[in-house]
Write a protein that holds these residues in place. Structure first.
Motif, PDB file in Angstrom:
ATOM      1  N   GLY A  12       0.805  -1.373  -0.010  1.00  0.00           N
ATOM      2  CA  GLY A  12      -0.090  -0.070  -0.216  1.00  0.00           C
ATOM      3  C   GLY A  12       0.974   1.267  -0.111  1.00  0.00           C
ATOM      4  N   ILE A  13       0.259   2.591  -0.385  1.00  0.00           N
ATOM      5  CA  ILE A  13       0.940   3.594  -0.409  1.00  0.00           C
ATOM      6  C   ILE A  13       0.544   4.496   0.731  1.00  0.00           C
ATOM      7  CG2 ILE A  13       1.530   5.785  -1.704  1.00  0.00           C
ATOM      8  CD1 ILE A  13       0.811   4.246  -4.250  1.00  0.00           C
ATOM      9  N   THR A  14       1.708   4.883   1.703  1.00  0.00           N
ATOM     10  CA  THR A  14       1.148   5.583   2.906  1.00  0.00           C
ATOM     11  C   THR A  14       1.694   6.942   2.956  1.00  0.00           C
ATOM     12  OG1 THR A  14       2.756   4.529   4.026  1.00  0.00           O
ATOM     13  CG2 THR A  14       0.797   3.438   4.386  1.00  0.00           C
ATOM     14  N   ASP A  15       1.253   7.782   3.621  1.00  0.00           N
ATOM     15  CA  ASP A  15       1.822   9.075   3.892  1.00  0.00           C
ATOM     16  C   ASP A  15       2.990   9.047   5.073  1.00  0.00           C
ATOM     17  OD1 ASP A  15       0.504   9.355   6.369  1.00  0.00           O
ATOM     18  OD2 ASP A  15      -1.162  10.821   5.679  1.00  0.00           O
ATOM     19  N   ALA A  19      -0.573   6.861   7.132  1.00  0.00           N
ATOM     20  CA  ALA A  19      -2.092   6.531   6.855  1.00  0.00           C
ATOM     21  C   ALA A  19      -2.109   6.566   5.377  1.00  0.00           C
ATOM     22  CB  ALA A  19      -2.801   8.029   7.223  1.00  0.00           C
ATOM     23  N   PRO A  20      -3.128   5.565   4.842  1.00  0.00           N
ATOM     24  CA  PRO A  20      -3.434   5.482   3.333  1.00  0.00           C
ATOM     25  C   PRO A  20      -3.533   6.558   2.577  1.00  0.00           C
ATOM     26  CG  PRO A  20      -4.549   4.149   4.824  1.00  0.00           C
ATOM     27  CD  PRO A  20      -4.020   4.692   5.614  1.00  0.00           C
ATOM     28  N   THR A  21      -2.811   6.693   1.560  1.00  0.00           N
ATOM     29  CA  THR A  21      -3.099   7.990   0.640  1.00  0.00           C
ATOM     30  C   THR A  21      -3.394   7.428  -0.630  1.00  0.00           C
ATOM     31  OG1 THR A  21      -0.983   8.049  -0.057  1.00  0.00           O
ATOM     32  CG2 THR A  21      -1.691   9.548   1.674  1.00  0.00           C
ATOM     33  N   SER A  22      -4.190   8.086  -1.555  1.00  0.00           N
ATOM     34  CA  SER A  22      -4.522   7.648  -2.853  1.00  0.00           C
ATOM     35  C   SER A  22      -3.322   8.226  -3.719  1.00  0.00           C
ATOM     36  CB  SER A  22      -6.021   7.817  -3.542  1.00  0.00           C
ATOM     37  OG  SER A  22      -5.606   9.274  -3.818  1.00  0.00           O
ATOM     38  N   ALA A  23      -3.166   7.336  -4.902  1.00  0.00           N
ATOM     39  CA  ALA A  23      -2.136   7.806  -5.938  1.00  0.00           C
ATOM     40  C   ALA A  23      -2.305   9.089  -6.312  1.00  0.00           C
ATOM     41  CB  ALA A  23      -2.097   6.931  -6.784  1.00  0.00           C
ATOM     42  N   ARG A  24      -3.758   9.519  -6.624  1.00  0.00           N
ATOM     43  CA  ARG A  24      -4.102  10.861  -7.064  1.00  0.00           C
ATOM     44  C   ARG A  24      -3.806  11.805  -6.220  1.00  0.00           C
ATOM     45  NH1 ARG A  24      -7.448  14.676  -6.413  1.00  0.00           N
ATOM     46  NH2 ARG A  24      -8.441  15.592  -8.026  1.00  0.00           N
ATOM     47  N   ASP A  25      -3.920  11.632  -4.715  1.00  0.00           N
ATOM     48  CA  ASP A  25      -3.667  12.593  -3.526  1.00  0.00           C
ATOM     49  C   ASP A  25      -2.378  12.903  -3.460  1.00  0.00           C
ATOM     50  OD1 ASP A  25      -6.465  12.676  -3.144  1.00  0.00           O
ATOM     51  OD2 ASP A  25      -6.145  11.549  -1.211  1.00  0.00           O
ATOM     52  N   SER A  26      -1.428  11.835  -3.883  1.00  0.00           N
ATOM     53  CA  SER A  26       0.019  12.260  -3.963  1.00  0.00           C
ATOM     54  C   SER A  26       0.397  12.934  -4.977  1.00  0.00           C
ATOM     55  CB  SER A  26       0.729  10.758  -3.878  1.00  0.00           C
ATOM     56  OG  SER A  26       0.323   9.902  -2.936  1.00  0.00           O
ATOM     57  N   PHE A  27      -0.056  12.612  -6.002  1.00  0.00           N
ATOM     58  CA  PHE A  27       0.188  13.432  -7.476  1.00  0.00           C
ATOM     59  C   PHE A  27      -0.385  14.857  -7.213  1.00  0.00           C
ATOM     60  CE2 PHE A  27      -0.853  13.640 -12.256  1.00  0.00           C
ATOM     61  CZ  PHE A  27       0.257  14.239 -12.397  1.00  0.00           C
ATOM     62  N   ALA A  28      -1.169  14.908  -6.807  1.00  0.00           N
ATOM     63  CA  ALA A  28      -1.791  16.398  -6.541  1.00  0.00           C
ATOM     64  C   ALA A  28      -0.975  17.296  -5.441  1.00  0.00           C
ATOM     65  CB  ALA A  28      -3.319  16.329  -5.925  1.00  0.00           C
ATOM     66  N   ALA A  29      -0.729  16.574  -4.478  1.00  0.00           N
ATOM     67  CA  ALA A  29       0.276  17.252  -3.594  1.00  0.00           C
ATOM     68  C   ALA A  29       1.808  17.512  -4.084  1.00  0.00           C
ATOM     69  CB  ALA A  29       0.591  16.351  -2.221  1.00  0.00           C
TER      70      ALA A  29
END
Ligand code: AVI
Length: 336
Positions: A12-15, A19-29
Motif C-alpha cells: 500500500g502507499i502511505t503518507d 495513513a493510506p493515501t490515494s495515488a491521485r492525492d500524492s500526485f496532487a500534493a
C-alpha cells in the motif's frame, strides 16, 4: 507458473504518518508543491502513465536514444557470463520491471533460475507481462509484486529461501539524486540479503552532443514525452495547461554530471491545476528530469557508500553504457 500468493503481493502507499493515501492525492500534493516552488519542478516518476509509458517505449526506438539499444546489445553478449555466476534455484528480482523486455535475455540464458519476482507500481502492466512470461517460461515460478520499488515491501514467499539476483537495468539509477541512489542501493541490499548479487545498468559520461541528442530526438518523441506530464495533469487533476505554450529543453549540466529536461514557458501565463493557480513568466523553467551519467569510478564509489562492491563491470561499444555486477561488502572485524 504464477506463484500462488502473487495476487496478494501488493504494497500500500502511505503518507509520512503511515495513513493510506490515494495515488491521485500524492500526485496532487507533488504538483502543488512543485509548481509553488521558487524553481518549479515535478518528479519524473509521473511521466509513466499509460501514454507516457508508450512514449518511453517509442523513445527507446529513436536513433538518438542509445541507452536502451547499447544496453540490450551488451546484455545479449554477456548473458552467458552473467549466467555462470548464478546458483541453481536462484530467484531473479527485477526493480521496476515494466514490460520485462530485457529480462527475457537473462531468463533465456539462465535456465537454473527457479523464480522471477518482477516489481512494478503499475498493476495492469505487471500482471499482463507476468501472464505472458508464465506462458513462455512454464518451469519458472513468477511472483509479481505491485509496489513502488523505492519504498518498503516484502518479497513473496516463493523467493524468500532462494539466493537472489537483483536486476535494475535501463540506467534508471541515473534518475535519482545521489542521496536517492544510495538509499535505493541500501534498500536493495536489505531486501536481497547477504548472499545476493545486483546487476545494475549505468549510463557513462560521453560527449555533450550525443547526450543532448538522446534527450532531444529529431522526431520530437522526447518532447512529447516531456509535455505528456502537462497533459496528465490536465487529465487527472483538472489542469488547463496548453502544451504548445511550453518548449521542450534538454541540456548537459557538466558540473552535476547530468542531462536535465525542462519545459520552458513561451510567454507570461496563468495555469490552473489541482484546485490551485500558478503563474509562469516568459522563459521560466519547469524542471522535469535529471538523468545522471557516471564514470566507472564514480559509480563504484556510489555503490560502495551503499555497501556494495563491483565484482564485475562490462562496458558496451560506443555510445557506451555499463553493466555492473555488485556484491554485498561483508563487514570484517578490524585486526587486533
Ligand atoms: C527511464 N530513464 C532511465 C530514462 C532516462 O534516460 O533518464 C527516461 C528518459 N527521459 C527522457 N528520455 C528517456
Amino acid at each position: 507458473m504464477l506463484a500462488a500468493d502473487s495476487r496478494h503481493a501488493t504494497a500500500g502507499i502511505t503518507d509520512a504518518q503511515g495513513a493510506p493515501t490515494s495515488a491521485r492525492d500524492s500526485f496532487a500534493a507533488d504538483v502543488i508543491s512543485g509548481l509553488s516552488a521558487r524553481h518549479k519542478r515535478l518528479p519524473p516518476k509521473y511521466f509513466y502513465d499509460a501514454s507516457g509509458s508508450r512514449l518511453f517505449s517509442e523513445i527507446c526506438r529513436t536513433d538518438e536514444y542509445y541507452v536502451a539499444r547499447s544496453e540490450t546489445l551488451l546484455l545479449r553478449n554477456i548473458a552467458a557470463e552473467v549466467a555462470a555466476g548464478i546458483p541453481n534455484g536462484a530467484a531473479l528480482v527485477e526493480f521496476g520491471s515494466g514490460e520485462s523486455v530485457k529480462t527475457r535475455l537473462l531468463l533465456d540464458a539462465v535456465p537454473q533460475l527457479s523464480t522471477y519476482v518482477p516489481i512494478d507500481i503499475s498493476a495492469a502492466a505487471l500482471y499482463e507481462a507476468s501472464g505472458r512470461l508464465a506462458r513462455d517460461y512454464p518451469q519458472l515460478s513468477i511472483a509479481p509484486v505491485v509496489a513502488d520499488f523505492t519504498g518498503h515491501f516484502r518479497l513473496p514467499t516463493a523467493a524468500v529461501r532462494c539466493a537472489k539476483i537483483g536486476f535494475f537495468p535501463g540506467s534508471t539509477i541515473g534518475n535519482f539524486d545521489r542521496h536517492g541512489a544510495v538509499q535505493f542501493l541500501r534498500s536493495a541490499r536489505r531486501i536481497l540479503g547477504a548472499q545476493a548479487a545486483l546487476l545494475v545498468g549505468v549510463d557513462l559520461i560521453k560527449d555533450a552532443s550525443t547526450l543532448i541528442a538522446a534527450y532531444d530526438d529529431s522526431r520530437g518523441v522526447t518532447a512529447q514525452f516531456n509535455k505528456n506530464l502537462l497533459l496528465r495533469i490536465n487529465r487527472e487533476l483538472g489542469g488547463d495547461f496548453d502544451p504548445d505554450a511550453f518548449d521542450h529543453l534538454a541540456l548537459w549540466n557538466a558540473a552535476d554530471s547530468r542531462v536535465e529536461m525542462h519545459l520552458v514557458s513561451r510567454k507570461d501565463q496563468i495555469v490552473n491545476a489541482a484546485g490551485h493557480t500558478f503563474a509562469f513568466r516568459s522563459g521560466e523553467h519547469l524542471h522535469t528530469e535529471n538523468s545522471h551519467k557516471f564514470t566507472v569510478d564514480m559509480f563504484a564509489q556510489l555503490a560502495a557508500e551503499a555497501g556494495w562492491s563491483a565484482s564485475k563491470i562490462w562496458i558496451s561499444d560506443a555510445p557506451q553504457v555499463a553493466l555492473f555486477r555488485l556484491a554485498p561488502v561483508v563487514a570484517t572485524n578490524s585486526p587486533q
